[in-house]
Design a protein around this motif. Structure first.
Motif, PDB file in Angstrom:
ATOM      1  N   MET A 198      -7.800  -3.482  -1.020  1.00  0.00           N
ATOM      2  CA  MET A 198      -6.406  -3.527  -1.436  1.00  0.00           C
ATOM      3  C   MET A 198      -6.079  -2.593  -2.591  1.00  0.00           C
ATOM      4  O   MET A 198      -4.926  -2.176  -2.755  1.00  0.00           O
ATOM      5  CB  MET A 198      -6.039  -4.970  -1.813  1.00  0.00           C
ATOM      6  CG  MET A 198      -6.227  -5.961  -0.674  1.00  0.00           C
ATOM      7  SD  MET A 198      -5.859  -7.651  -1.132  1.00  0.00           S
ATOM      8  CE  MET A 198      -4.119  -7.534  -1.431  1.00  0.00           C
ATOM      9  N   LEU A 199      -7.078  -2.277  -3.443  1.00  0.00           N
ATOM     10  CA  LEU A 199      -6.818  -1.481  -4.637  1.00  0.00           C
ATOM     11  C   LEU A 199      -7.602  -0.168  -4.683  1.00  0.00           C
ATOM     12  O   LEU A 199      -7.348   0.674  -5.549  1.00  0.00           O
ATOM     13  CB  LEU A 199      -7.152  -2.290  -5.897  1.00  0.00           C
ATOM     14  CG  LEU A 199      -6.438  -3.636  -6.079  1.00  0.00           C
ATOM     15  CD1 LEU A 199      -7.006  -4.379  -7.276  1.00  0.00           C
ATOM     16  CD2 LEU A 199      -4.944  -3.425  -6.245  1.00  0.00           C
TER      17      LEU A 199
ATOM     18  N   HIS B  30      -2.498  -8.120  -4.757  1.00  0.00           N
ATOM     19  CA  HIS B  30      -1.226  -7.454  -4.442  1.00  0.00           C
ATOM     20  C   HIS B  30      -0.374  -7.319  -5.705  1.00  0.00           C
ATOM     21  O   HIS B  30       0.274  -6.280  -5.927  1.00  0.00           O
ATOM     22  CB  HIS B  30      -0.451  -8.245  -3.384  1.00  0.00           C
ATOM     23  CG  HIS B  30      -0.808  -7.900  -1.984  1.00  0.00           C
ATOM     24  ND1 HIS B  30      -0.726  -6.614  -1.481  1.00  0.00           N
ATOM     25  CD2 HIS B  30      -1.254  -8.673  -0.948  1.00  0.00           C
ATOM     26  CE1 HIS B  30      -1.094  -6.608  -0.209  1.00  0.00           C
ATOM     27  NE2 HIS B  30      -1.420  -7.843   0.139  1.00  0.00           N
TER      28      HIS B  30
ATOM     29  N   ARG C 212       2.228 -13.189  -6.189  1.00  0.00           N
ATOM     30  CA  ARG C 212       2.287 -11.723  -6.297  1.00  0.00           C
ATOM     31  C   ARG C 212       3.395 -11.252  -7.238  1.00  0.00           C
ATOM     32  O   ARG C 212       3.147 -10.491  -8.185  1.00  0.00           O
ATOM     33  CB  ARG C 212       2.486 -11.129  -4.903  1.00  0.00           C
ATOM     34  CG  ARG C 212       2.703  -9.634  -4.868  1.00  0.00           C
ATOM     35  CD  ARG C 212       2.837  -9.153  -3.436  1.00  0.00           C
ATOM     36  NE  ARG C 212       3.008  -7.698  -3.372  1.00  0.00           N
ATOM     37  CZ  ARG C 212       2.983  -7.012  -2.238  1.00  0.00           C
ATOM     38  NH1 ARG C 212       2.808  -7.646  -1.086  1.00  0.00           N
ATOM     39  NH2 ARG C 212       3.135  -5.693  -2.251  1.00  0.00           N
TER      40      ARG C 212
ATOM     41  N   ALA D  36      -5.647 -12.672  -2.320  1.00  0.00           N
ATOM     42  CA  ALA D  36      -4.802 -11.579  -1.826  1.00  0.00           C
ATOM     43  C   ALA D  36      -3.503 -11.429  -2.612  1.00  0.00           C
ATOM     44  O   ALA D  36      -3.151 -10.311  -3.024  1.00  0.00           O
ATOM     45  CB  ALA D  36      -4.534 -11.759  -0.332  1.00  0.00           C
ATOM     46  N   PRO D  37      -2.742 -12.509  -2.874  1.00  0.00           N
ATOM     47  CA  PRO D  37      -1.513 -12.337  -3.661  1.00  0.00           C
ATOM     48  C   PRO D  37      -1.776 -11.830  -5.076  1.00  0.00           C
ATOM     49  O   PRO D  37      -0.970 -11.061  -5.616  1.00  0.00           O
ATOM     50  CB  PRO D  37      -0.905 -13.751  -3.690  1.00  0.00           C
ATOM     51  CG  PRO D  37      -1.507 -14.460  -2.520  1.00  0.00           C
ATOM     52  CD  PRO D  37      -2.881 -13.893  -2.379  1.00  0.00           C
TER      53      PRO D  37
ATOM     54  N   ALA E 261      -1.646  -4.451  -7.723  1.00  0.00           N
ATOM     55  CA  ALA E 261      -1.234  -3.188  -7.110  1.00  0.00           C
ATOM     56  C   ALA E 261       0.222  -2.875  -7.433  1.00  0.00           C
ATOM     57  O   ALA E 261       0.575  -1.732  -7.783  1.00  0.00           O
ATOM     58  CB  ALA E 261      -1.454  -3.248  -5.602  1.00  0.00           C
ATOM     59  N   ASP E 262       1.099  -3.873  -7.325  1.00  0.00           N
ATOM     60  CA  ASP E 262       2.507  -3.673  -7.658  1.00  0.00           C
ATOM     61  C   ASP E 262       2.675  -3.268  -9.113  1.00  0.00           C
ATOM     62  O   ASP E 262       3.524  -2.421  -9.452  1.00  0.00           O
ATOM     63  CB  ASP E 262       3.298  -4.954  -7.395  1.00  0.00           C
ATOM     64  CG  ASP E 262       3.355  -5.325  -5.914  1.00  0.00           C
ATOM     65  OD1 ASP E 262       3.061  -4.450  -5.073  1.00  0.00           O
ATOM     66  OD2 ASP E 262       3.683  -6.487  -5.613  1.00  0.00           O
TER      67      ASP E 262
END
Length: 401
Positions: free
Chosen positions: A273-274, A243, A345, A239-240, A246-247
């Motif tokens: 998430m993406l 993320h 992340r 997950a991180p 994505a950032d």
């Protein structure tokens, strides 16, 4: 050979070409072994017998086929939820039968997988010389990665010939009293495989990926290629990382991300998430020609595996190699080496953005040599195996400039 703890090759009967068994247990090993098998077949002084086995036997066979290398022996494994020791017992039994049915002059294993360890032990117990490709990789911590670090050290104890990718890896072996002429630095055969794959590239089968590549080549966008091994990432750790990707996309308006990933838990998480980001393309795992083509035009690569990290410097592409504790990161030790970071992340987004933003500067600079190889590692490896078998002089070691 000054080491009496490992077997020496048996004399080959007159008029016969010695057979050398190359053992591939997964797709990653197949990528690195394919150039060696191809070099053997081209020179015809030793005959390669390519053996695929273990959980990843089918994947290895597909990769080898993509390089024009046929699989000669297939040793399949039925896991059925069994623990690692029982799987290793199955591997040992299957490999022992294979070596008994077709006795090789030497056995080549790659890396640190359970398959490589099992093949090395099966060959050693039959007094067949073991050649370890990509020898000398060390974390110096038996618990990380586990059990791979243990496999690396144990294979070194029974190997008759150590083929290292870099002088640093040879230095690691020297610290463990494995030195002298039986340690040959050949470079990384992953670099050879990258050049070969690029020569075989025709086009992308996924039209979305082809559209991204066309836009990159036209100078309309920049590309970050993300290559992750789903088996290494449970959901809480992945997950991180996702993320952070994505950032990165949100921070760089001209950046496209391509994420090739196998169907499973990580792919589902990536879609969650993406999937809503228009500049992220999630696709099936790409064949090596397509993957290397994307890598060659990327502004940066984010990966958790060494193969793309070693191929990228040949194309002047910087790499962020994921591994270690979250929040930690290190700059490259030398030109061409990767940045490294834990699964954090903010760190992933920040470092990758930095690498992407220096893309124009790198295009204007003189290219640097790849410290991991020059495209001739497979030839050196094949020559070193010939030397082990008494067929020629020892080759010159690879020395990066």
């Amino acid at each position: 050979m000054p080491n009496t703890l490992v077997p020496l090759p048996a004399p080959t009967p007159g008029g016969r070409v010695p057979e050398v068994c190359l053992v591939a247990g997964d797709a990653a090993a197949a990528v690195r072994l394919a150039p060696v098998a191809a070099a053997m077949r081209a020179r015809k002084l030793v005959r390669p017998v390519v053996l695929a086995c273990g959980d990843g036997a089918r994947a290895a066979t597909e990769v080898l086929s993509g390089f024009g290398v046929a699989t000669d022996v297939l040793v399949e494994l039925v896991r059925d939820g069994q623990c690692t020791p029982r799987v290793a017992a199955q591997l040992l039994t299957g490999l022992d039968h294979a070596f008994a049915d077709r006795p090789p002059a030497a056995v080549v294993v790659q890396g640190d997988s359970a398959t490589a360890f099992s093949a090395a032990m099966a060959a050693f117990w039959r007094q067949v010389p073991v050649v370890h490709l990509d020898a000398g990789v060390r974390s110096f911590d038996l618990t990380a990665p586990f059990p791979q670090e243990g496999h690396r050290r144990l294979i070194a104890q029974v190997a008759s010939l150590h083929l290292t990718a870099t002088p640093d890896a040879a230095g690691n072996l020297a610290q463990e009293c494995h030195g002298g002429p039986k340690v040959v630095t050949v470079g990384s055969t992953a670099v050879d495989a990258g050049f070969d794959a690029l020569d075989r590239y025709v086009r992308h089968l996924d039209a979305r990926v082809q559209a991204v590549e066309n836009a990159v080549v036209a100078g309309e966008v920049r590309l970050a290629l993300v290559v992750l091994d789903a088996a290494r990432w449970p959901e809480e750790s992945a997950a991180p990382v996702l993320h952070g990707i994505a950032d990165l996309v949100l921070a760089c308006p001209d950046l496209e991300v391509v994420l090739p990933i196998a169907r499973g838990h990580l792919r589902h998480l990536a879609y969650d998430m993406l999937g809503r980001l228009v500049r992220v393309t999630i696709t099936d795992p790409l064949p090596q020609p397509e993957l290397v083509c994307l890598l060659s035009v990327a502004a940066a690569v984010v990966t958790d595996t060494s193969t793309p990290a070693e191929q990228s410097p040949s194309f002047g592409v910087p790499v962020l190699l994921l591994g270690g504790e979250p929040g930690t990161w290190t700059e490259p030790a030398a030109p061409g080496h990767p940045w490294t970071a834990g699964g954090d992340r903010a760190v992933i987004a920040r470092i990758t953005e930095k690498l992407v933003l220096t893309h124009v500067e790198r295009l204007a600079a003189s290219p640097t040599d790849n410290p991991f190889g020059d495209g001739f590692a497979a030839i050196r490896a094949e020559q070193a195996i010939q030397w082990l078998l008494g067929l020629r002089d020892r080759p010159t070691d690879f020395t990066p400039r």
